[in-house]
Design a protein around this motif. Structure first.
Motif, PDB file in Angstrom:
ATOM      1  N   THR A 218       0.823  -1.207   0.000  1.00 59.78           N
ATOM      2  CA  THR A 218       0.000   0.000   0.000  1.00 59.78           C
ATOM      3  C   THR A 218       0.854   1.252   0.000  1.00 59.78           C
ATOM      4  OG1 THR A 218      -1.636  -1.234   1.270  1.00 59.78           O
ATOM      5  CG2 THR A 218      -1.900   1.147   1.197  1.00 59.78           C
ATOM      6  N   LEU A 222       0.447   4.667  -2.439  1.00 59.27           N
ATOM      7  CA  LEU A 222       0.186   6.008  -1.916  1.00 59.27           C
ATOM      8  C   LEU A 222       1.264   7.009  -2.309  1.00 59.27           C
ATOM      9  CD1 LEU A 222      -1.011   5.019   1.669  1.00 59.27           C
ATOM     10  CD2 LEU A 222      -2.430   5.780  -0.241  1.00 59.27           C
ATOM     11  N   ALA A 227       3.149   5.856  -8.164  1.00 55.99           N
ATOM     12  CA  ALA A 227       1.822   5.389  -8.607  1.00 55.99           C
ATOM     13  C   ALA A 227       1.734   5.274 -10.126  1.00 55.99           C
ATOM     14  CB  ALA A 227       0.743   6.327  -8.083  1.00 55.99           C
ATOM     15  N   LYS A 274      -5.264   1.478  -2.653  1.00 54.02           N
ATOM     16  CA  LYS A 274      -4.855   2.654  -1.873  1.00 54.02           C
ATOM     17  C   LYS A 274      -5.576   2.748  -0.533  1.00 54.02           C
ATOM     18  CE  LYS A 274      -3.473   5.620  -5.735  1.00 54.02           C
ATOM     19  NZ  LYS A 274      -3.789   6.831  -6.524  1.00 54.02           N
TER      20      LYS A 274
END
Length: 428
Positions: A218, A222, A227, A274
Motif C-alpha cells: 500500500t 500512496l 503510482a 490505496k
C-alpha cells in the motif's frame, strides 16, 4: 564492513562532539566517559543541546548508534565488540532463522515426495496432498497445458472472461455466486474473509472482514511518484497475460482493442489498493479491536450496494462448505480492521451495479484478472515470467500450495514420520 564502520563512526563522532546530551538522554551508558577523559573539550549549553536533540537527522543517527553498540562490554577491553556487538548478533539471528526455514522445507519436501518411509497407515488426505504436490511440480505437464487450466476455471465458475471469451453473456453473470467460488481459490476480489482469534478473548475465534489484497505494498500505491509507474506496470502485466490467454483460447482478436478494458482493471486495482492498510498499520493490534455484529456493521456504513447489503447471506454461503452456515447470523460478531475501506468499496460497487450489463462486464473483467494473477506462478514459464517477483523455485511454491490447502494433513504427516515416538503422545 570497513566502509560501514568508517561511515558509522564519522556520523557518531560528529554527533557525540556537537550534541553529547542527545545520546546521553537517549540511553544510559555503562561507560563513564568522563572517567576515561574522553569527553569533548568544547562547551555546550543545555538549551542548545535540547534543541539539537529534536532535529530528525540527529535523532535517527543516535537511534542507529544505540541499536548497534553493546553497552555490556567495556570499550577499553574490546572496542570492536562494544561498537558492533548488537549489529553482529542481529545478523547471526537472521542467518539462523533462514537456516531453520531451509531445513524445515527440506524435511517437508522429502515427506511430500514420498522419500520418507511411512511410520503408520497411509491416510486418504495424505494421498490427495501428495498428488497435489506432484501435479504442481510436474513441469513437463505444466508447460504442455499452458493456460488451459485457468481458462477452464474461468469458464466453469465465471462464465468465461469477457476479455477472451467470444459472446460472453452478462445476463448469466451472477456476481454473488462468482465471488463465493473465487474465495475458494483464495482470490479475495473486493474483500477477504478470514478466521482468527480474538485479541481480547484468545479462546474465541472471530470472522475477520478485511480488504482485498493488492499485489504491491500500500505504501507504494500512496506514493505519487511511484503510482504512475505502478499503473503502467499493471497495464503491461494484464496486457501480456491477455495476449497469452487469447492465443491459448484460440482467439485471433488483437489485444490493442482491449486496452480500454485493461486500463479499467488497472485503475480499479489501484483505487481499492490505496485504501488498504500500510505495513505500520497492520502491525498494530488495535485494528483488531474494531468489532461489530453483522447487523451493526451494515447499519454503521448504511451500505447501498447489493453485495454489501447481503453480507450476512454471503458469509452463510461461504461457510456452508464447512457446514457452519447456521453459525452466521446478523448477531454474529465480526472484526473489521480497515474501517476506511468499506465506504470506498460500497461507492465503487454501486457505480458498477448501476451500469447494468456494462457494470457486470467490468466486474467480471476485474474478478477474472484477480483470479488469473493469483495462479500465474503455477502456469507455464511464459506466464510465470509475467510475475516480476518469480524468485522462489517451483518446489517452494508447490510447498506453499500444500500448506495453504491442506495444513492439517501436512501436520499429521510430520508428526507421524518425523516426531520421535516418545514425543508423539504429548503432541497428540
Amino acid at each position: 564492513m570497513l566502509k560501514f564502520i568508517v561511515r558509522f563512526y564519522v556520523s557518531v563522532g560528529l554527533l557525540a562532539m556537537k550534541w553529547p546530551s542527545c545520546i546521553s538522554r537517549t540511553a544510559s551508558y555503562s561507560v563513564d566517559i568522563q572517567a576515561n577523559n574522553a569527553h569533548p573539550s568544547h562547551s555546550s549549553s543545555p538549551d542548545k543541546d535540547a534543541a539539537a536533540c529534536q532535529i530528525p537527522d540527529y535523532k535517527e543517527i543516535a537511534a542507529k548508534f544505540l541499536s548497534r553498540i553493546d553497552t555490556s562490554v567495556n570499550p577499553c577491553n574490546d572496542f570492536y565488540q562494544f561498537s558492533c556487538g548488537k549489529w553482529i548478533k542481529a545478523q547471526e539471528d537472521e542467518a539462523s532463522d533462514a537456516l531453520k526455514l531451509n531445513r524445515t522445507r527440506a524435511i517437508l519436501t522429502k515427506l511430500l515426495k514420498g522419500d520418507v518411509k511411512p511410520a503408520g497407515p497411509v491416510f486418504e488426505a495424505e494421498k490427495k496432498m501428495k498428488d497435489l504436490y506432484k501435479q504442481c511440480i510436474n513441469i513437463v505437464e505444466i508447460e504442455k497445458l499452458r493456460g488451459t487450466p485457468i481458462i477452464k476455471i474461468l469458464n466453469d465458475f465465471n462464465g468465461g472472461w469477457p476479455m477472451i471469451t467470444p459472446g460472453w453473456d452478462a445476463s448469466k453473470f451472477n456476481v454473488f455466486d462468482v465471488l463465493i467460488e473465487n474465495l475458494f481459490f483464495g482470490n479475495d476480489c473486493f474483500f477477504s474473509v478470514k478466521i482468527a482469534w480474538d485479541v481480547e478473548q484468545p479462546n474465541i475465534n472471530r470472522v475477520i472482514l478485511d480488504t482485498m489484497t493488492p499485489f504491491v505494498a500500500t505504501e507504494l500505491l500512496l506514493d505519487d511518484d511511484v503510482a504512475g509507474i505502478l499503473a503502467q506496470s499493471y497495464f503491461n502485466g494484464i496486457t501480456n497475460a491477455t495476449k497469452l490467454l487469447l492465443r491459448d483460447n484460440k482467439q485471433l482478436q488483437s489485444v490493442t482493442k482491449l486496452w480500454p478494458d485493461i486500463s479499467d482493471i488497472a485503475e480499479m486495482e489501484l483505487f481499492l489498493g490505496k485504501e488498504t492498510l500500510t505495513a505500520v498499520e497492520k502491525s498494530s493490534d488495535t485494528i483488531y479491536l474494531n468489532k461489530f455484529t453483522l447487523k451493526a456493521f451494515k447499519n454503521h456504513y448504511k451500505f447501498k450496494s447489493a453485495i454489501l447489503r447481503n453480507i450476512t447471506k454471503y458469509l452463510r454461503a461461504y461457510f456452508a462448505v464447512a457446514n457452519r452456515s447456521a453459525a452466521i447470523t446478523d448477531d454474529t460478531i465480526v472484526i473489521v480492521p480497515t474501517l476506511r475501506y468499506w465506504n470506498k468499496l460500497d461507492d465503487k460497487l454501486v457505480e458498477l451495479e448501476n451500469q447494468g450489463a456494462e457494470g457486470r462486464r467490468r466486474m467480471a473483467n476485474y474478478i477474472g484478472f484477480k483470479l488469473i494473477f493469483s495462479v500465474l506462478p503455477y502456469l507455464s514459464k511464459d506466464y510465470r515470467d509475467i510475475v516480476e517477483d518469480w524468485s522462489i523455485n517451483i518446489e517452494d511454491k508447490c510447498m506453499d500450495v500444500v500448506k495453504i490447502n491442506m495444513p492439517l494433513a501436512l501436520s499429521t504427516l510430520c508428526v507421524r514420520d518425523i516426531v520421535p515416538k516418545d514425543l508423539k503422545k504429548k503432541i497428540s
